[in-house]
Design a protein around this motif. Sequence first.
Motif, PDB file in Angstrom:
ATOM      1  N   ALA A  86       0.834  -1.206   0.000  1.00 11.82           N
ATOM      2  CA  ALA A  86       0.000   0.000   0.000  1.00 11.82           C
ATOM      3  C   ALA A  86       0.866   1.251   0.000  1.00 11.82           C
ATOM      4  O   ALA A  86       0.578   2.232  -0.703  1.00 11.82           O
ATOM      5  N   MET A  87       1.948   1.220   0.775  1.00 13.83           N
ATOM      6  CA  MET A  87       2.821   2.396   0.829  1.00 13.83           C
ATOM      7  C   MET A  87       3.508   2.630  -0.505  1.00 13.83           C
ATOM      8  O   MET A  87       3.674   3.779  -0.927  1.00 13.83           O
ATOM      9  N   VAL A  88       3.890   1.543  -1.173  1.00 14.23           N
ATOM     10  CA  VAL A  88       4.528   1.700  -2.480  1.00 14.23           C
ATOM     11  C   VAL A  88       3.537   2.334  -3.458  1.00 14.23           C
ATOM     12  O   VAL A  88       3.865   3.265  -4.197  1.00 14.23           O
ATOM     13  N   VAL A  89       2.284   1.850  -3.429  1.00 13.43           N
ATOM     14  CA  VAL A  89       1.272   2.383  -4.353  1.00 13.43           C
ATOM     15  C   VAL A  89       1.092   3.883  -4.130  1.00 13.43           C
ATOM     16  O   VAL A  89       1.178   4.690  -5.060  1.00 13.43           O
ATOM     17  N   THR A  90       0.852   4.296  -2.874  1.00 15.50           N
ATOM     18  CA  THR A  90       0.615   5.724  -2.638  1.00 15.50           C
ATOM     19  C   THR A  90       1.908   6.522  -2.814  1.00 15.50           C
ATOM     20  O   THR A  90       1.859   7.680  -3.233  1.00 15.50           O
ATOM     21  N   GLY A  91       3.051   5.887  -2.543  1.00 16.60           N
ATOM     22  CA  GLY A  91       4.328   6.555  -2.794  1.00 16.60           C
ATOM     23  C   GLY A  91       4.470   6.901  -4.273  1.00 16.60           C
ATOM     24  O   GLY A  91       4.902   7.996  -4.637  1.00 16.60           O
ATOM     25  N   LEU A  92       4.040   5.970  -5.152  1.00 15.38           N
ATOM     26  CA  LEU A  92       4.105   6.226  -6.590  1.00 15.38           C
ATOM     27  C   LEU A  92       3.188   7.381  -6.981  1.00 15.38           C
ATOM     28  O   LEU A  92       3.559   8.239  -7.778  1.00 15.38           O
ATOM     29  N   PHE A  93       1.979   7.399  -6.383  1.00 11.59           N
ATOM     30  CA  PHE A  93       1.088   8.526  -6.678  1.00 11.59           C
ATOM     31  C   PHE A  93       1.687   9.833  -6.157  1.00 11.59           C
ATOM     32  O   PHE A  93       1.512  10.889  -6.769  1.00 11.59           O
ATOM     33  N   GLY A  94       2.405   9.761  -5.044  1.00 10.20           N
ATOM     34  CA  GLY A  94       3.078  10.947  -4.527  1.00 10.20           C
ATOM     35  C   GLY A  94       4.116  11.446  -5.523  1.00 10.20           C
ATOM     36  O   GLY A  94       4.185  12.642  -5.822  1.00 10.20           O
ATOM     37  N   ILE A  95       4.900  10.500  -6.074  1.00  9.84           N
ATOM     38  CA  ILE A  95       5.897  10.878  -7.084  1.00  9.84           C
ATOM     39  C   ILE A  95       5.204  11.554  -8.260  1.00  9.84           C
ATOM     40  O   ILE A  95       5.632  12.593  -8.762  1.00  9.84           O
ATOM     41  N   LEU A  96       4.071  10.963  -8.662  1.00 15.44           N
ATOM     42  CA  LEU A  96       3.320  11.519  -9.786  1.00 15.44           C
ATOM     43  C   LEU A  96       2.897  12.960  -9.482  1.00 15.44           C
ATOM     44  O   LEU A  96       3.065  13.864 -10.305  1.00 15.44           O
ATOM     45  N   ASN A  97       2.365  13.177  -8.282  1.00 19.00           N
ATOM     46  CA  ASN A  97       2.015  14.544  -7.852  1.00 19.00           C
ATOM     47  C   ASN A  97       3.215  15.468  -7.992  1.00 19.00           C
ATOM     48  O   ASN A  97       3.110  16.566  -8.537  1.00 19.00           O
ATOM     49  N   GLY A  98       4.360  15.009  -7.480  1.00 14.80           N
ATOM     50  CA  GLY A  98       5.562  15.831  -7.485  1.00 14.80           C
ATOM     51  C   GLY A  98       6.006  16.161  -8.896  1.00 14.80           C
ATOM     52  O   GLY A  98       6.403  17.296  -9.190  1.00 14.80           O
ATOM     53  N   VAL A  99       5.920  15.157  -9.790  1.00 14.16           N
ATOM     54  CA  VAL A  99       6.332  15.377 -11.179  1.00 14.16           C
ATOM     55  C   VAL A  99       5.413  16.402 -11.839  1.00 14.16           C
ATOM     56  O   VAL A  99       5.859  17.342 -12.505  1.00 14.16           O
ATOM     57  N   ILE A 100       4.101  16.238 -11.608  1.00 19.72           N
ATOM     58  CA  ILE A 100       3.145  17.161 -12.236  1.00 19.72           C
ATOM     59  C   ILE A 100       3.403  18.588 -11.751  1.00 19.72           C
ATOM     60  O   ILE A 100       3.395  19.541 -12.522  1.00 19.72           O
ATOM     61  N   VAL A 101       3.680  18.716 -10.456  1.00 18.85           N
ATOM     62  CA  VAL A 101       3.880  20.053  -9.885  1.00 18.85           C
ATOM     63  C   VAL A 101       5.204  20.653 -10.361  1.00 18.85           C
ATOM     64  O   VAL A 101       5.256  21.807 -10.788  1.00 18.85           O
ATOM     65  N   SER A 102       6.290  19.848 -10.315  1.00 18.91           N
ATOM     66  CA  SER A 102       7.604  20.456 -10.525  1.00 18.91           C
ATOM     67  C   SER A 102       8.030  20.452 -11.993  1.00 18.91           C
ATOM     68  O   SER A 102       8.706  21.362 -12.439  1.00 18.91           O
ATOM     69  N   LYS A 103       7.622  19.431 -12.738  1.00 17.92           N
ATOM     70  CA  LYS A 103       8.077  19.361 -14.129  1.00 17.92           C
ATOM     71  C   LYS A 103       7.090  20.045 -15.077  1.00 17.92           C
ATOM     72  O   LYS A 103       7.481  20.649 -16.059  1.00 17.92           O
ATOM     73  N   PHE A 104       5.792  19.884 -14.781  1.00 13.66           N
ATOM     74  CA  PHE A 104       4.798  20.470 -15.692  1.00 13.66           C
ATOM     75  C   PHE A 104       4.283  21.807 -15.178  1.00 13.66           C
ATOM     76  O   PHE A 104       3.438  22.426 -15.801  1.00 13.66           O
ATOM     77  N   HIS A 105       4.776  22.200 -13.988  1.00 15.00           N
ATOM     78  CA  HIS A 105       4.441  23.508 -13.426  1.00 15.00           C
ATOM     79  C   HIS A 105       2.945  23.734 -13.275  1.00 15.00           C
ATOM     80  O   HIS A 105       2.452  24.837 -13.451  1.00 15.00           O
ATOM     81  N   VAL A 106       2.219  22.653 -13.000  1.00 15.00           N
ATOM     82  CA  VAL A 106       0.803  22.807 -12.675  1.00 15.00           C
ATOM     83  C   VAL A 106       0.733  23.289 -11.220  1.00 15.00           C
ATOM     84  O   VAL A 106       1.423  22.730 -10.366  1.00 15.00           O
ATOM     85  N   PRO A 107      -0.054  24.317 -10.931  1.00 16.32           N
ATOM     86  CA  PRO A 107      -0.137  24.753  -9.530  1.00 16.32           C
ATOM     87  C   PRO A 107      -0.559  23.590  -8.634  1.00 16.32           C
ATOM     88  O   PRO A 107      -1.459  22.833  -8.999  1.00 16.32           O
ATOM     89  N   PRO A 108       0.091  23.437  -7.478  1.00 12.72           N
ATOM     90  CA  PRO A 108      -0.175  22.273  -6.618  1.00 12.72           C
ATOM     91  C   PRO A 108      -1.653  22.095  -6.270  1.00 12.72           C
ATOM     92  O   PRO A 108      -2.150  20.975  -6.202  1.00 12.72           O
ATOM     93  N   PHE A 109      -2.356  23.199  -6.088  1.00 16.42           N
ATOM     94  CA  PHE A 109      -3.779  23.112  -5.747  1.00 16.42           C
ATOM     95  C   PHE A 109      -4.533  22.358  -6.837  1.00 16.42           C
ATOM     96  O   PHE A 109      -5.326  21.463  -6.559  1.00 16.42           O
ATOM     97  N   ILE A 110      -4.238  22.693  -8.081  1.00 16.84           N
ATOM     98  CA  ILE A 110      -4.940  22.073  -9.211  1.00 16.84           C
ATOM     99  C   ILE A 110      -4.437  20.655  -9.437  1.00 16.84           C
ATOM    100  O   ILE A 110      -5.219  19.720  -9.645  1.00 16.84           O
ATOM    101  N   ALA A 111      -3.106  20.481  -9.396  1.00 11.45           N
ATOM    102  CA  ALA A 111      -2.528  19.161  -9.646  1.00 11.45           C
ATOM    103  C   ALA A 111      -3.114  18.140  -8.676  1.00 11.45           C
ATOM    104  O   ALA A 111      -3.556  17.054  -9.064  1.00 11.45           O
TER     105      ALA A 111
END
Lengths: 354, 340
Positions: free
Chosen positions: B114-139
Motif C-alpha cells: 500500500a505504501m509503495v502504491v501511494t508513494g508512486l502517486f506521490g511521485i506523480l504529484n511531485g512530477v506534475i507540480v515540478s516538471k509540468f508547473h501545474v499549480p499544486p492546488f490544481i494538480a
Amino acid sequence: MFKKKKGFILSLTVASSILLAAGCSSSTGGSDSGKNKGGDKLPAVGATIYKFDDNFMSYVRRAMEAASEGKINLMLNDSQNDQAKQIEQVDTLIAKGAKSLAINLVDPKAAQTIIDKAKAKDIPVIFFNKEPDSSVLQGYEKAYYVGTTSSESGVIQGEMIAKAWEANIEKYDKNGDGKIQYVLLKGEPGHPDAEARTTFAVNTIKEKGIEVEELAMDTAMWDATKATEKMDAWIAKFNEQIEFVIANNDGMALGAIASLEKAGYFSGDKFMPVVGVDAIPEALDMIEKSKMFGTVLNDATNQGKATIDLATNAANGKDVLEGTDWTLDDSRAVRVPYVEVTIDNIQVGKDAYK
Amino acid sequence: MSTQAMKNSKITKWLFDHVIYVFLILLVIGIVIASPDFLSVTNLINILSQSSSRIIIALGIAGILITAGTDLSAGRMVGLAAVVSASLLQAGDYAYKMYPNLPELPFFVPIIIAMVVTGLFGILNGVIVSKFHVPPFIATLGMMISVYGITSIYFDRPPYGAQPIGGLSESFTKFAQRGIPIGDYEIPFLIFYAIIFSVIIWVIWNKTQLGKNMYAIGGNPEAAKVSGVNVAKNIIIIYMIAGLLYGFSGTIEAGRVGSATNNTGNMYELDAIAACVVGGVSLSGGIGTVPGVITGVLIFQIINYGLAFLGVSPYIQFIVKGAIIIVAVAFDMRKHAKKK
C-alpha cells in the motif's frame, strides 16, 4: 502595544467561545440534561447516528429522543458518514460511562470493532437500522439488532405494484403488451436493503404472474438529485416506453418525480406510476397530490422506540425485552414490520410522524 | 517605558510567539471547568491514539506546505491504501474475500504494498507540480478525483462487488487496535507509530540536506535554484514521502476501523491542512516544525474529543473548529507581517 492588545482580545474571544460552547453542552444533544432531576441520576446510553442529515434517520433520531425522555440520559453523536469517526465516538461514549450503546453503523462490516470495544467493558450494544453480519452479532451475547427484514419492503413494494397494475391495466399498459416496462432506481450497490428491495420487488411481481421487462436499472445512491439526473436520461431515451418507475427509497422516487414533472408528466393525461420505500412526509404529500402511487412505510417511530426500549433495559441491567411488546428472532434481532401506504391509507403514514 | 511596562511587553511577546501552546492550555482548562471528569487517563489515551494516524498524515502534508505546495489528494490516497491493504489482509477463513485463494500474508507485506502504491502517486504529484508547473492546488485536486476513481474501480469488483472490505486478519487488527498493557491501561501501538514517524520526519527536516532544501524552496525558490538546489528533484521526493505516510496511515485506518470502503479517508486532507495551519505551518511556505504540526493535530483532536465529551451539538462543533482555523491564520499572518 495596541496591536498586541488586539491579539489578546482575539485569543480571549476564541477561549470564551469554547467556554460558551461548553456551557451550551447541557442543553444540546440531550447530553446531561437528565442528570440529578429529582435527585436520581438517569442511566447513560451512548448513541451514534451514521449521519444526522440523512432524511430517514432524522425521524428515527427524533423518535429516539422522544422515547428516552425521563428514562435515560441519551448521548447522541453524529458520525458524519465516517466510520473512523464513529469508532472514536464509541471510545468517548465508553469513557463517559455509557451503560449501553445504540449504534447505527456507517459501514456494516465495522460491527466487530465496536463489539470488541463494548465486550472489553461488558457493555450491551444495540445496533439499529444497519444490520451487522449475523455471525458477528452472535459472537457477543449482549449484542442485539433493531431493524427490519430487508426483503419485506421489496415484497410489499412488489405486491403494491402488482395490485396497482391489475387494477389500472388499461391506463398503465401503454403499449398494450401486458408486460410492465419498468425502470428501477437502486440504492447504494452492496447495501443489503438496496439489493434485497431490488430483487424482491421484481421477483414478487413475477410471482403474481405478471410479465416484466427491465428497460433500465441504475444506482442513484439513495439520492434525489442523482435520481433526477438518471431519470432525465431515461426519459430522453425511452420516453413513452416507460410504464412504471420503481425506486428503492422515497428520496429517489421524489427525484424521479421531479424529472417526470419537467418532462410534462402529472399534468393532463400524462401519468406515471412511481413507487418508493420509507413513506417520508414529502412522499406522502406526493401521494396526496397523485404524483406518486405509493410507498412502503419504514417505520421510523417504532424503530427508534424499539432501539431505546432495548437500550434502556440493557442500561438498567434488565432483560432487553422486559416490559415491551417486541420479540427477538433467531439472530437476536427485533424486526419492525413494514406497512404499505397508498392514497387509501395515507393516514397510517402520516401518523408515523406525529 | 517603565520597567513594569517593559516586563509586560516581554510577556505579551512571549505569549504571542507561543500563542498556539497558550491556546492549547486555555482550551483544556475550559473543557475541564465545564466537565472536571475530562481529566482521566482513558481520555488521554483515547485522544492520543485518535491523533496518531492524523499526525502521520499531517506530517506528510506539512512537508508539502513548507515547499509552498499543497496536497488535496491526501484523503483519497489514504482511502486507496486502506482498500488495497484491507483486500490483502482478509482473514483466511473469512467468507467474503476479495481474493478467495490468497493465503494469509504476513501483515507487513500489504502495508508495504500500500505504501509503495501511494508513494508512486506521490511521485506523480511531485512530477506534475515540478516538471509540468501545474499549480499544486490544481494538480492535487485532479489527483484527488482520479485516485477516488481508481479506488472505486478496485473496490467495486467481483466476486462481491461494492462491499465494505471486512474480516481483516487478527494479526493485523491487533497491530492497529491493541497496545502495550501498563497497569490497568493499554497504550495503543498507534501512538508508537506516530512517535516513530514523527522522529523520522524530524530528522529529515532538521538534519538532512533534503530538509534544508525543503525550507529553502518554500522560502524563496529562485534563491534556492541559484544556489544550486535541484528544485524539481527535491519537490518530487517531498511528495513521495507524503505519499508513503498516507499509505501507512491508510492501512492503520483500515485496521483501526476493522474494514475499508472507497469512502475511507474522505476529506482527511482538510483536517490535516487545518491542523498544520493551526500548528504554525505557513501556507506561503518556508515555515513549519514537527512539534508545531503535532500540537496542531492535538488541538483539533482535543476539540473534537472534548466537545463530543461535553455533549456539545455537532453543529456548534463545526462553528468552533472553523473559528479556530481562521483565528490561527490571522495570528500567523500578523507574526509574518511583523517580521517583514
